[in-house]
Design an enzyme around this catalytic site. Structure first.
Site, PDB file in Angstrom:
ATOM      1  N   HIS A  85       0.914  -1.244   0.503  1.00  0.00           N
ATOM      2  CA  HIS A  85       0.155   0.399   0.245  1.00  0.00           C
ATOM      3  C   HIS A  85       1.010   1.204  -0.069  1.00  0.00           C
ATOM      4  O   HIS A  85       0.466   2.311  -1.016  1.00  0.00           O
ATOM      5  CB  HIS A  85      -0.808   0.543   1.154  1.00  0.00           C
ATOM      6  CG  HIS A  85      -1.688   0.887   1.063  1.00  0.00           C
ATOM      7  ND1 HIS A  85      -2.574   1.810   0.186  1.00  0.00           N
ATOM      8  CD2 HIS A  85      -1.942   2.185   2.248  1.00  0.00           C
ATOM      9  CE1 HIS A  85      -2.967   2.989   0.636  1.00  0.00           C
ATOM     10  NE2 HIS A  85      -2.761   3.275   2.074  1.00  0.00           N
ATOM     11  N   HIS A 109       3.392   7.300   5.141  1.00  0.00           N
ATOM     12  CA  HIS A 109       2.339   7.524   5.426  1.00  0.00           C
ATOM     13  C   HIS A 109       1.449   7.124   6.916  1.00  0.00           C
ATOM     14  O   HIS A 109       0.628   7.564   7.537  1.00  0.00           O
ATOM     15  CB  HIS A 109       1.700   7.929   4.451  1.00  0.00           C
ATOM     16  CG  HIS A 109       0.904   6.988   4.069  1.00  0.00           C
ATOM     17  ND1 HIS A 109       1.402   6.018   3.482  1.00  0.00           N
ATOM     18  CD2 HIS A 109      -0.518   6.239   4.508  1.00  0.00           C
ATOM     19  CE1 HIS A 109       0.176   5.772   2.519  1.00  0.00           C
ATOM     20  NE2 HIS A 109      -0.227   5.531   3.295  1.00  0.00           N
ATOM     21  N   GLU A 113       0.816   5.714  12.828  1.00  0.00           N
ATOM     22  CA  GLU A 113      -0.488   5.546  13.176  1.00  0.00           C
ATOM     23  C   GLU A 113      -0.833   4.572  13.734  1.00  0.00           C
ATOM     24  O   GLU A 113      -1.528   3.207  14.704  1.00  0.00           O
ATOM     25  CB  GLU A 113      -1.825   6.010  11.963  1.00  0.00           C
ATOM     26  CG  GLU A 113      -2.877   5.214  12.683  1.00  0.00           C
ATOM     27  CD  GLU A 113      -4.016   5.684  10.648  1.00  0.00           C
ATOM     28  OE1 GLU A 113      -4.852   4.746  11.046  1.00  0.00           O
ATOM     29  OE2 GLU A 113      -3.232   6.395  10.101  1.00  0.00           O
ATOM     30  N   ASP A 114       0.304   3.230  12.961  1.00  0.00           N
ATOM     31  CA  ASP A 114       0.064   2.081  12.782  1.00  0.00           C
ATOM     32  C   ASP A 114       0.454   1.454  13.584  1.00  0.00           C
ATOM     33  O   ASP A 114       0.419   0.393  14.367  1.00  0.00           O
ATOM     34  CB  ASP A 114       0.053   1.487  11.150  1.00  0.00           C
ATOM     35  CG  ASP A 114      -1.716   1.592  10.529  1.00  0.00           C
ATOM     36  OD1 ASP A 114      -2.548   1.687  11.101  1.00  0.00           O
ATOM     37  OD2 ASP A 114      -1.257   1.101   9.396  1.00  0.00           O
ATOM     38  N   ASP A 176      -3.604   8.461  -1.017  1.00  0.00           N
ATOM     39  CA  ASP A 176      -3.834   7.163  -0.219  1.00  0.00           C
ATOM     40  C   ASP A 176      -4.988   6.618  -0.274  1.00  0.00           C
ATOM     41  O   ASP A 176      -5.440   5.675  -0.611  1.00  0.00           O
ATOM     42  CB  ASP A 176      -3.078   7.670   1.310  1.00  0.00           C
ATOM     43  CG  ASP A 176      -4.001   6.842   2.500  1.00  0.00           C
ATOM     44  OD1 ASP A 176      -3.611   5.633   1.912  1.00  0.00           O
ATOM     45  OD2 ASP A 176      -4.321   7.271   3.573  1.00  0.00           O
ATOM     46  N   ASP A 296     -25.924  14.118 -24.608  1.00  0.00           N
ATOM     47  CA  ASP A 296     -24.090  14.637 -24.536  1.00  0.00           C
ATOM     48  C   ASP A 296     -23.187  12.930 -23.281  1.00  0.00           C
ATOM     49  O   ASP A 296     -22.918  14.357 -22.974  1.00  0.00           O
ATOM     50  CB  ASP A 296     -23.925  15.561 -24.190  1.00  0.00           C
ATOM     51  CG  ASP A 296     -24.592  16.497 -23.028  1.00  0.00           C
ATOM     52  OD1 ASP A 296     -25.161  15.599 -22.137  1.00  0.00           O
ATOM     53  OD2 ASP A 296     -24.534  17.374 -22.678  1.00  0.00           O
TER      54      ASP A 296
END
Length: 752
Positions: A85, A109, A113-114, A176, A296
């Protein structure tokens, strides 16, 4: 050493990883071969090697190895190693040719957080700029919030403020989100819908606002596919079938246009483009059309070699096919808010089919597709995107201004989402400076856009050199001047008609901070009256007060009282909420406080008189007036929005969130007039507008807005008025007077 796609030092995992006793003598397996469509380091390195130096590539290698180490053993829902990812996100950023710091941040990134990596560790290893980018991208899941909604709002607030300081934050975040949307199939149905809705509501408008049109269109279609999968598949099949039927028309138009431009000596690239499925679906919904009526589906783009040839090509096209009246827009002379420039015209093609053309230069095309990312993508070429950068910087700076004036994250996000609305009107200052505002913006919005101090002191406006009230909606091309007075101050009633987030936050900030003790005292008195009306003790017990504050964003009872005093909350609604909390107490149940019926059925309808300020807003879609049956929509920290009971928008929203609606009725003591929209179909004869306006005046109604069809060559013209009336009886008398005019064919009350 310059890294090439075959460089083994980047493709081999590190010898030692956090939480592992592995050493170089016992290496981990090399990266598995990616599945089809899975991002690989090889592809990323190939893209980066095209524009990064050897020293920059070495920094990317270090960021990759650290990210790979941190995510060791972590898998995605699809079963792929999680490191795929960050690589995919970095690859999307590489397509925009973002700089080395942004690529490193893309790879890193998720580590804060993880994996609980601290910011100071990232600063030490990769430098402060990269650490700041990663910090701006990291969510706040580890903090305690009172609700999921507040947590989400705070995440957005943090991300948007980081973006205001460095636009690369949002570019990485959009990359992301794009990869997550591309791989959303492995999530549960509920989570797919939630993420798709969030994408459509926030990330799609941000991509549009930054001019990232390619990304904007793909995110729209991906969100549409997960929100309405059956509609998406059905429409996709219809478009696929239509391609064969319309191929002959498209080919004929392409050949005609190319031959005509060649004959005129205009160097140009001409190609057809198919509208996105969501674009077709939105048109079907907004215009109530079936697919067969959307003619259109295809458009054409002409890219020429110079600014002047845009207009020459336009004239050439108009000599080839007849233009449709009112379907020409010049976004070159007046660019869109996001920097987009093109000429748009719709022509009647072969077989009577409407065909849309966009005409632009190569430089305009770059900005149209890549928006603010064009700064990096084409920074080595001669294209000038300075104006776009200035526009983007001004909008990002406005986010910081809104943050300074906003009390909480939910309110901040509300203001920002208002400003992300894509439609715009373009007006002029007296010195001919162009100001872009959201569709529906008023003269007061214009005042706050110029400067907060001008908005705070505004008392009236001049539009096209004629006096007009501050609530007047602005139209394209208006010249606006604001009349101020040093004694003027913002009023709570202003919040009923301002449109921009900056104006709304500035007014609320002023109301929240001025005369705070008086606001607290007034709010306490109003709530006590409302509690007494429900036979509840005006003195709120401590335990009940704690529960009340936990379920709202107010940090103290004084803040709650102040919100009531300035009109941000409605005392009757807070009292009803306290009643709902108290009925669950054992003591209340023991005394027979509940009879088993839902709360909304046991309480009387909320009584309003239309002068409550920002706590009560009359829905602009239906503009209810006294005499209409009404229902109210309760939204957290946004007061009560009142709709007419037969409003189609209210019916749709109520079916989704029935618990957030309550009965509402008008007070019997009303001392004001209310806005109402009417449409009048008239014969296009001399003096008809004056006759209609005179009859409205004879009915003792005030006209605050007049509009009409742009095409005045037709025999019939539709006039649109916003008038102020006392109630339905007054409106009926007005309509009866107007209907008696011989030139009037029809008059109806207008609702969205």
């Amino acid at each position: 050493m310059n890294l090439t796609p075959a460089d083994p030092t980047l493709l081999t995992p590190p010898a030692r990883r956090r939480g592992s006793d592995r050493h170089a003598s016992n290496p981990t397996p090399s990266e598995p071969a990616p599945a089809p469509g899975v991002a690989s380091v090889t592809a990323l390195v190939a893209k980066l090697s095209e524009y990064l130096s050897a020293s920059d590539m070495k920094k990317v290698k270090e960021a990759y190895r650290f990210s790979d180490e941190m995510h060791l053993g972590q898998m995605r829902k699809s079963g792929e190693p999680y490191i795929s990812h960050p690589i995919a996100v970095a690859e999307i950023c590489a397509d925009w040719k973002l700089d080395v710091q942004a690529i490193m941040a893309a790879l890193l990134h998720d580590v804060m957080e993880d994996q609980d990596v601290r910011k100071d560790e990232l600063i030490e290893r990769f430098g402060a700029p990269v650490a700041s980018l990663v910090d701006g991208l990291s969510k706040l899941d580890k903090l305690e919030f009172q609700s999921q909604i507040e947590m989400q709002a705070e995440n957005f607030r943090k991300m948007l403020l980081a973006m205001a300081r460095d636009v690369r934050v949002i570019l990485i975040k959009l990359a992301d989100r794009l990869h997550n949307m591309r791989t959303l199939n492995f999530m549960s149905s509920e989570k797919k819908r939630r993420i798709a809705r969030e994408t459509m509501d926030v990330y799609v408008p941000i991509a549009h606002r930054l001019g990232l049109n390619t990304l904007y269109r793909e995110l729209q279609d991906l969100a549409f596919a997960h929100l309405y999968p059956v509609r998406y598949r059905t429409l996709g099949k219809a478009v696929k079938s239509a391609r064969g039927n319309r191929r002959e028309v498209v080919t004929k138009i392409l050949e005609s246009v190319k031959n005509t431009l060649d004959a005129a000596g205009i160097p140009a690239q001409v190609y057809g483009r198919e509208k996105t499925l969501f674009g077709i679906y939105r048109k079907m919904r907004s215009k109530h059309l079936s697919f067969s009526q959307v003619l259109d589906v295809y458009g054409f783009r002409i890219v020429v070699d110079s600014f002047a040839n845009c207009y020459v090509a336009l004239g050439t096209l108009h000599s080839l096919f007849k233009p449709m009246p009112g379907k020409f827009k010049d976004y070159i002379a007046i660019p869109k808010l996001n920097g987009y420039q093109s000429l748009h015209t719709t022509l009647i093609g072969p077989y009577g089919t409407p065909v849309e053309f966009q005409i632009r230069t190569q430089e305009m095309h770059r900005v149209a597709e890549s928006g603010v990312a064009a700064h990096w993508l084409y920074k080595n070429e001669q294209g000038n995107v300075g104006d776009l950068q200035q526009r983007t910087h001004a909008w990002l700076q406005s986010l910081l201004d809104i943050q300074k004036q906003t009390g909480d994250s939910a309110e901040f996000l509300e203001h920002v989402k208002v400003d992300l609305f894509p439609d715009s009107v373009y007006v002029f200052t007296p010195k001919s400076t162009i100001i872009a505002l959201p569709r529906g913006a008023t003269a007061l919005d214009f005042a706050y856009t110029i400067h907060t101090a001008i908005g705070d002191c505004a008392i009236a406006s001049k539009i096209n050199h004629e006096h007009a009230p501050l609530r007047t909606e602005l139209r394209n091309g208006d010249i606006v001047e604001i009349v101020t007075s040093p004694t003027s101050r913002p009023s709570p009633t202003w919040l009923a008609f301002v449109r921009t987030g900056k104006a709304r936050s500035a007014i609320r900030h002023h109301l929240r901070t001025i005369n705070l003790p008086e606001s607290i005292a007034l709010g306490q008195e109003l709530l006590a009256q409302a509690l007494s009306a429900l036979n509840l003790n005006p003195s709120i017990p401590d335990a009940l007060a704690d529960r009340l504050l936990n379920e709202s964003s107010a940090k103290s009872l004084d803040e709650l009282y102040a919100d009531i005093g300035v009109g941000k909350r409605m005392a009757a609604l807070v009292a009803r909420h306290i009643f709902g909390l108290s009925e669950h107490d054992l003591s209340a149940v023991a005394e027979g406080g509940s009879d088993g019926r839902p709360l909304a059925q046991r309480l009387e309808p909320v009584v309003i008189n239309g002068t409550e300020g920002i706590a009560v807003q009359l829905a602009p879609c239906c503009l209810p007036i006294p005499g209409d049956k009404m229902i109210g929509h309760l939204r957290r920290d946004q007061g009560l929005t009142v709709h007419a009971s037969d409003c189609d928008i209210a019916k749709r929203q109520r079916s989704k969130e029935p618990e957030q609606w309550t009965d509402v009725k008008w007070s019997t003591d009303l001392h004001r007039r209310f806005d109402c929209r009417i449409k009048v179909l008239v014969q296009n004869v001399k003096g008809v507008l004056a006759r209609v306006a005179a009859e409205i005046g004879e009915a003792d109604a005030n006209i605050i807005f007049v509009g009409m069809d742009e095409d005045r060559d037709q025999k019939m013209t539709q006039l649109r008025f916003t008038v102020q009336v006392e109630d339905r009886v007054h409106l009926a008398r007005l309509m009866r007077n107007v209907r008696q005019i011989p030139s009037v064919a029809r008059i109806v009350r207008e609702r969205a």
